[in-house]
Each structure stands twice: as C-alpha cells, then as structure tokens.
Enzyme design. Structure first.
Site, short mmCIF file in Angstrom:
data_model
loop_
_atom_site.label_atom_id
_atom_site.label_comp_id
_atom_site.label_asym_id
_atom_site.label_seq_id
_atom_site.Cartn_x
_atom_site.Cartn_y
_atom_site.Cartn_z
N SER A 178 0.93 -1.22 0.00
CA SER A 178 0.01 -0.06 0.05
C SER A 178 0.91 1.33 -0.11
O SER A 178 1.54 1.35 -0.84
CB SER A 178 -0.88 -0.01 1.04
OG SER A 178 -2.00 0.92 1.18
N ASP A 348 -9.47 -4.82 -5.59
CA ASP A 348 -8.79 -4.06 -4.59
C ASP A 348 -9.38 -2.41 -4.75
O ASP A 348 -9.16 -2.03 -5.99
CB ASP A 348 -7.43 -3.99 -4.78
CG ASP A 348 -6.69 -3.20 -3.70
OD1 ASP A 348 -6.98 -2.28 -2.94
OD2 ASP A 348 -5.46 -3.41 -3.66
N HIS A 381 -7.40 -5.48 -1.23
CA HIS A 381 -6.07 -4.98 -0.37
C HIS A 381 -5.81 -5.47 0.77
O HIS A 381 -4.44 -5.66 1.12
CB HIS A 381 -6.61 -3.41 0.16
CG HIS A 381 -5.57 -2.40 0.25
ND1 HIS A 381 -4.91 -1.98 -1.01
CD2 HIS A 381 -4.87 -1.91 1.02
CE1 HIS A 381 -4.05 -1.32 -0.88
NE2 HIS A 381 -3.91 -1.14 0.62
#
Ligand SMILES: *[C@@H]1O[C@H](CO)[C@@H](O)[C@H](O)[C@H]1NC(C)=O
Ligand SMILES: *[C@@H]1O[C@H](CO)[C@@H](O)[C@H](O)[C@H]1NC(C)=O
Ligand SMILES: *[C@@H]1O[C@H](CO)[C@@H](O)[C@H](O)[C@H]1NC(C)=O
Length: 405
Positions: A178, A348, A381
């Site tokens: 991320s 995601d 994610h």
C-alpha cells in the site's frame, strides 16, 4: 455519539471476522495476542523466532522502531554472514504487524525468515511503536506536521541507511504494501536510495489514485479537500478517535456509502481472510497518522496527480518548493534496469487495477527481465497481507523473484 461510532467500527470489523470464518469467539480477551508487549514479544517470540528491537532517529527527529528477525524459526542459518537483508514497509493506518498477521506458515515476515533472509520490519512515524521524537510529543500539533513526502524524505532514508550499515553494507530487498509502495516509487523516481537497494516488491501499488473505487476513501477525500483548514486543525488522524468519528459521521451520511460493511467499502471485498488473522489485525490496528498525510492522499484522489503536498497557497508553495505548484514525482524516471515485482488485485478498492495499469504505462520502457507483474483477479487490499493462500499466490513467486537478484 463518538463512543458509539468507534464501537460500531469495531463491531463492523468483527463482523468481517465472522463472515470470514464463523468460528470467531467474541468472548476472547482482546489482550490475547499481547499487543501491549511490542512486536517482538507479541508476534515473533511466541512462535520461537529470535527478534531484536532497533531504533533509528530521522533527520527531523522522529525515533523509529525497527524489528529484526535474523534467523528462521528453527534457527536455520544462524550466524551466516551471507544472509541478504529484506526490509518490510507497511502502509498507512497500519504498522509492522502488517507482515505478521497470520501464522508462521502464512505471513510474509515469518516466511522470509524461514527462507533464509535477514528480515527487518519498519514502523513509520506516528504509529504505536514509533511515537517518540527528540523533542516533540504526539500531543504537540507540530508532531503531526508531515505527509508521505516526509516519509520519503526522512523515514525511508533513515531506515534503509540503518539496515545497510548494520548488515555491513549489503544491498537490501525492499518489500512494501500500500503506501509503503508509494514511499519506494517516489524515492526511486528521484533516484534516491538506489545504491542501497537490490530490488523492490510492491504489493497493492499506490501511485495514481484517481480511479480509486473505495466509496469511503472517495467520500473522505471529498470531505477533507472540501474543508482542509478544519481537518488540518485536528492535526492527528485516528480512525478510532475523534477525527475518525467526525469523518465517519460526515461520510456515512453520503449516498452510496455503506458504512455497515466498512472494511469492504474501504478495501474492496477480500476473498480469503481467516478470522484468526482478522482478530490479530483488530488487536493491533488501525494506527493513527497525520491529518496532513490524509489530505495529501485526498489531493491525489481528486486531481489524479502524483505530486508533493499542495499548500493551496502561492506563498506557502513558493516558500516550500520555490514554485507556485508542488513538484511532481515522475514515475517514468525510475531507472529501467531496477528490479521490480508488482502484484495487484482485481477487487482492490484502494489500489485500483486501472490506477496500477496507469503506473505500468509509465513503466513501459522498463527492461522486461527486470519487471515481473502478478495480477490476482479475486484479491482485495487486505488479501495481500492476510489471505490464507497468499503464500502460494503471492509470496512464493515473490521470493523466486528476489532469489534472481
Ligand atoms: C485460520 O488460522 C488458524 C490459526 O492459524 C488455523 O488454526 C485455522 O486452520 C485457519 N483456518 C483456515 C480456514 O485456514
Ligand atoms: C551509516 O553509516 C554512515 C557511514 O559510516 C554514517 O555516516 C551514517 O550516519 C550511518 N547512518 C545510520 C542511519 O546509521
Ligand atoms: C517524465 O519523465 C519522462 C522520462 O524521463 C519524460 O519523457 C516525461 O516528459 C516526463 N514527464 C513530465 C510530466 O515531466
């Protein structure tokens, strides 16, 4: 009201655990994973890993904690001087626990140590184990005067240089999740740190953010950019604190935002979470960050640019950058022969696949043998750090890639 929203947030997170696996025991004590004890004690020593606590001070005074796992679980390869260091960098609202959420056979931190790597786990400023500063305290507003520009300019160089020094100048494999990927990309496109880094593996790459589908992230970005001075006045952003409550109050009232499935509206629908990992996540996360960091990301979502923090004032931008608009980070400037592994997911909602394809377009001149891309249709994610099958789908190919360099 504040209390009830925080409570609701935790309840929603818990319900995610319930949907992942109906065996979640709600009565289990929250301290069951010992989150008061530090990362070494709570997540590594309990499984028999040797773990060292290290600290490094950034040029702007933040004291960051780093955990080192020098050997595998069985002490494999002890004292080997040839071990290659790997640095793990978490994303926003998370900390080093990111890499240790599941059991030793499933989480990347352990798997790397068991594969013979010398593992170093970074914790960014403002997170639970990196709260100290040479002369500021988190209760000072000045403590929170930063965005990811400063993570790129100060945190990352301090940690990379420290690990490099400690391992007698061995080049490091970097792995980010991320925002931890943007920290690396932004450094590399300015040609920083490349002499100390061997390769980089980027899970859920964050660079362009304008195609983001997370309804919560988009609504939050609108709220932040709509009233910048108000939000900046809160200094610290903590989803389980006052700033988080105020944000959820605003955001959850907007059409199209389903706050009863908060995690899914935020990260996308994760395919493969185990309730035990979700409980570890809940015991340790989320972490606070600077409000300015959130606003910086909101600017990226709204504008589709990757640039330094915009003060939205000619005078302030001139003062900080010597120009009216903040300088851009140009991803095409990443050296074409630098080894990169990218993995992203079709579900995601934060690292949206269209945004990742935009990044890949910027890397179109990258040498084919130095760029490996892995797309997982069902992953969101959280799956990249918590999925029960992440070892097979992501980490095994990732480690094969590292072994090439
Ligand atoms: C979830 O994790 C726990 C603890 O590691 C393990 O015992 C259990 O088998 C896992 N469940 C699944 C579905 O993988
Ligand atoms: C690393 O070593 C260099 C050279 O000895 C030194 O100048 C630098 O301060 C060290 N950096 C860290 C973060 O330990
Ligand atoms: C970014 O860098 C590439 C390659 O170095 C260059 O061709 C391009 O013009 C740059 N883009 C911007 C907006 O500066």
């Amino acid at each position: 009201m504040a209390y009830s929203l925080t409570f609701m947030f935790r309840l929603i997170l818990l319900s995610l655990g319930l949907t992942a696996n109906n065996s979640l025991n709600l009565k289990e004590d929250q301290t069951s994973t010992g989150h008061g004890d530090g990362i070494c004690k709570s997540r590594l020593e309990i499984y028999g890993y040797e773990c060292q606590e290290h600290h490094v001070t950034t040029e702007d005074g933040y004291i960051l904690s780093i955990q080192r796992v020098p050997n595998g679980r069985s002490g494999t390869g002890k004292d080997a001087t040839t071990k290659v260091p790997v640095l793990l960098q978490h994303g926003v609202l998370m900390d080093g626990i990111t890499w240790l959420l599941s059991s030793p056979d499933k989480s990347l931190g352990y798997i790397l140590a068991d594969s013979g790597y010398d593992v170093w786990i970074a914790n960014s400023r403002g997170t639970k184990y990196s709260l100290r500063h040479m002369f500021l305290s988190p209760s000072n507003s000045a403590y929170w005067e930063w965005s990811w520009d400063q993570l790129v300019a100060y945190d990352l160089p301090a940690v990379v240089e420290y690990v490099y020094n400690q391992t007698r100048n061995q080049k490091i494999h970097y792995i980010g999740h991320s925002l931890g990927t943007l920290m690396a990309l932004a450094s590399f496109c300015e040609h920083r740190l490349l002499d100390m880094i061997r390769s980089a593996a980027l899970l859920c790459p964050i660079a362009f953010l304008d195609q983001i589908t997370s309804s919560i992230a988009r609504a939050s970005a609108n709220a932040f950019v709509g009233e910048v001075s108000y939000w900046l006045g809160l200094h610290e952003f903590n989803i389980i604190g006052r700033s988080g409550d105020e944000l959820l109050l605003q955001v959850c009232n907007q059409p199209g935002v389903n706050c009863y499935d908060l995690i899914t509206s935020f990260t996308g629908r994760n395919c493969c979470l185990n309730s035990s990992s979700v409980r570890v996540f809940l015991d340790h996360e989320p972490q606070p960050t600077a409000m300015k960091n959130m606003i910086h990301m909101a600017q990226m979502i709204r504008r589709g640019t990757i640039a330094k923090y915009d003060y939205d004032s000619y005078e302030e931008n001139m003062k900080h950058y010597g120009q009216a608009h903040p300088p851009a980070y140009n991803m095409s400037n990443i050296p074409n022969n630098f080894p990169l592994f990218l993995s992203y997911g079709g579900r995601d909602a934060l690292s949206d696949s269209n945004d990742v394809r935009h990044l890949l377009k910027m890397l179109k001149c990258h040498h084919k043998t130095k760029l490996k891309v892995r797309f997982l249709q069902n992953y969101a994610h959280g799956d990249f750090v918590m999925a029960v099958n992440a070892k097979q789908l992501v980490y095994d190919p990732l480690i094969s890639f590292l072994n090439l360099f």
